[in-house]
Design an enzyme around this catalytic site. Structure first.
Site, PDB file in Angstrom:
ATOM      1  N   ILE A   1       0.828  -1.223   0.000  1.00 28.28           N
ATOM      2  CA  ILE A   1       0.000   0.000   0.000  1.00 28.28           C
ATOM      3  C   ILE A   1       0.859   1.268   0.000  1.00 28.28           C
ATOM      4  CG2 ILE A   1      -0.259   0.289   2.510  1.00 28.28           C
ATOM      5  CD1 ILE A   1      -3.285   0.780   1.955  1.00 28.28           C
TER       6      ILE A   1
ATOM      7  N   ASN B   1      -2.425   1.844  15.792  1.00 27.90           N
ATOM      8  CA  ASN B   1      -2.838   1.493  17.148  1.00 27.90           C
ATOM      9  C   ASN B   1      -3.341   2.756  17.851  1.00 27.90           C
ATOM     10  OD1 ASN B   1      -0.400   2.811  18.288  1.00 27.90           O
ATOM     11  ND2 ASN B   1       0.635   1.091  17.303  1.00 27.90           N
TER      12      ASN B   1
ATOM     13  N   GLY C   1       3.864  -4.512  10.814  1.00 25.53           N
ATOM     14  CA  GLY C   1       2.856  -4.645   9.755  1.00 25.53           C
ATOM     15  C   GLY C   1       2.769  -3.429   8.860  1.00 25.53           C
TER      16      GLY C   1
ATOM     17  N   ASP D   1       1.462  -0.558   9.438  1.00 25.70           N
ATOM     18  CA  ASP D   1       1.771   0.681  10.161  1.00 25.70           C
ATOM     19  C   ASP D   1       3.269   1.002  10.040  1.00 25.70           C
ATOM     20  OD1 ASP D   1       1.474   2.803  11.875  1.00 25.70           O
ATOM     21  OD2 ASP D   1       0.892   1.626  13.623  1.00 25.70           O
TER      22      ASP D   1
ATOM     23  N   THR E   1      -6.549  -7.742  10.381  1.00 29.14           N
ATOM     24  CA  THR E   1      -6.345  -9.178  10.095  1.00 29.14           C
ATOM     25  C   THR E   1      -4.895  -9.624  10.241  1.00 29.14           C
ATOM     26  OG1 THR E   1      -6.106  -8.815   7.713  1.00 29.14           O
ATOM     27  CG2 THR E   1      -8.332  -9.250   8.534  1.00 29.14           C
ATOM     28  N   GLY E   2      -4.035  -8.738  10.742  1.00 30.15           N
ATOM     29  CA  GLY E   2      -2.647  -9.129  11.020  1.00 30.15           C
ATOM     30  C   GLY E   2      -2.510  -9.416  12.507  1.00 30.15           C
ATOM     31  N   VAL E   3      -1.705  -8.591  13.161  1.00 32.47           N
ATOM     32  CA  VAL E   3      -1.442  -8.755  14.594  1.00 32.47           C
ATOM     33  C   VAL E   3      -2.738  -8.739  15.418  1.00 32.47           C
ATOM     34  CG1 VAL E   3      -0.300  -7.642  16.571  1.00 32.47           C
ATOM     35  CG2 VAL E   3       0.837  -7.731  14.368  1.00 32.47           C
TER      36      VAL E   3
HETATM   37  P1  ADP Z   1      -3.610  -5.003  12.433  1.00 31.42           P
HETATM   38  O1  ADP Z   1      -2.797  -4.653  13.666  1.00 31.42           O
HETATM   39  O2  ADP Z   1      -4.752  -4.049  12.189  1.00 31.42           O
HETATM   40  O3  ADP Z   1      -3.995  -6.437  12.418  1.00 31.42           O
HETATM   41  P2  ADP Z   1      -1.353  -5.454  10.582  1.00 31.42           P
HETATM   42  O4  ADP Z   1      -0.486  -4.416   9.975  1.00 31.42           O
HETATM   43  O5  ADP Z   1      -0.736  -6.404  11.559  1.00 31.42           O
HETATM   44  O6  ADP Z   1      -2.611  -4.672  11.225  1.00 31.42           O
HETATM   45  O7  ADP Z   1      -2.020  -6.315   9.446  1.00 31.42           O
HETATM   46  C1  ADP Z   1      -3.066  -5.858   8.613  1.00 31.42           C
HETATM   47  C2  ADP Z   1      -2.865  -6.405   7.216  1.00 31.42           C
HETATM   48  O8  ADP Z   1      -1.920  -5.564   6.535  1.00 31.42           O
HETATM   49  C3  ADP Z   1      -2.306  -7.823   7.143  1.00 31.42           C
HETATM   50  O9  ADP Z   1      -3.038  -8.545   6.168  1.00 31.42           O
HETATM   51  C4  ADP Z   1      -0.866  -7.599   6.668  1.00 31.42           C
HETATM   52  O10 ADP Z   1      -0.403  -8.688   5.886  1.00 31.42           O
HETATM   53  C5  ADP Z   1      -1.061  -6.380   5.785  1.00 31.42           C
HETATM   54  N1  ADP Z   1       0.158  -5.617   5.432  1.00 31.42           N
HETATM   55  C6  ADP Z   1       1.380  -5.596   6.030  1.00 31.42           C
HETATM   56  N2  ADP Z   1       2.209  -4.758   5.363  1.00 31.42           N
HETATM   57  C7  ADP Z   1       1.476  -4.232   4.329  1.00 31.42           C
HETATM   58  C8  ADP Z   1       1.763  -3.310   3.263  1.00 31.42           C
HETATM   59  N3  ADP Z   1       2.965  -2.744   3.127  1.00 31.42           N
HETATM   60  N4  ADP Z   1       0.762  -3.019   2.373  1.00 31.42           N
HETATM   61  C9  ADP Z   1      -0.468  -3.568   2.498  1.00 31.42           C
HETATM   62  N5  ADP Z   1      -0.790  -4.428   3.469  1.00 31.42           N
HETATM   63  C10 ADP Z   1       0.176  -4.766   4.374  1.00 31.42           C
END
Ligand code: ADP
Length: 188
Positions: free
Chosen positions: A20, A33, A41, A43, A131-133
């Site tokens: 992204i 957060n 991730g 962020d 859907t990540g952490v």
């Molecule tokens: P959350 O804490 O809301 O779960 P995360 O960042 O851990 O957020 O994960 C949310 C999603 O973003 C996951 O599917 C992860 O694979 C995805 N993600 C991580 N890095 C990127 C990126 N550079 N661009 C798009 N999506 C990403």
């Protein structure tokens, strides 16, 4: 066959696989957060690529509001990103599904789109929030995300273009399946 596009009135909803931080939309949404402290991730990726200006603005916002509750969103500039705006929203932490997680997740998408419209953004990119952490199961998050965005676009007819940037194959397939299901329902 899986779907990657849905027309919603004059607006288009797209699925793309990728990072992204490279999105050339007017705004990108960050899965932040509550302390806007940055982290791993998406962020971490946004702050690394966008540079320290974004974090400086985040700190200033937190000094004013204390913390950002789940389901809400705030805006900073895009720093060195191609996008002009970053909309930081806090997804719910998955607690089993009975702690208003779906309502909070839908609210993330709606409030982010509200801010995007306030700043006259014509295009917005979302990651798969929570859907990540934060552990929200993908198969359940994808339909909530897509329904929230399509319902909002149907009501407001802006922005013109919303792209979900799905980072990995699993996320992409979950959203493609959910979009196909939604398109089938919309047709009937
Ligand atoms: P959350 O804490 O809301 O779960 P995360 O960042 O851990 O957020 O994960 C949310 C999603 O973003 C996951 O599917 C992860 O694979 C995805 N993600 C991580 N890095 C990127 C990126 N550079 N661009 C798009 N999506 C990403």
């Amino acid at each position: 066959m899986s779907s990657t596009f849905l027309a919603v009135g004059n607006c288009g909803l797209y699925l793309e696989q990728g990072d992204i931080t490279r999105s050339e939309t007017d705004a990108v949404v960050n899965a932040a957060n509550s302390g806007l402290r940055g982290g791993g991730g998406v962020d971490g990726a946004i702050h690394r690529a966008g540079g320290p200006e974004i974090m400086a603005e985040c700190r200033q916002i937190i000094r004013q509001i204390g913390f950002l509750p789940p389901g809400q969103a705030v805006r900073t500039g895009g720093g060195r990103l191609p996008a002009q705006h970053v909309i930081h929203t806090v997804g719910p932490v998955w607690q089993g599904g009975h702690a208003s997680e779906a309502e909070q997740l839908a609210s993330c998408y709606r409030t982010s789109l509200d801010i995007a419209r306030t700043w006259q953004c014509r295009s917005v990119a979302f990651p798969s929030i929570s859907t990540g952490v934060y552990g929200y199961p993908l198969a359940q998050a994808a339909p909530v995300a897509l329904r929230a965005v399509t319902a909002d676009l149907r009501r407001q007819q802006a922005p013109d273009k919303v792209i979900f940037f799905l980072f990995d194959d699993r996320s992409y397939s979950a959203y493609a399946q959910a979009l196909e299901q939604l398109a089938a329902e919309t047709d009937t």
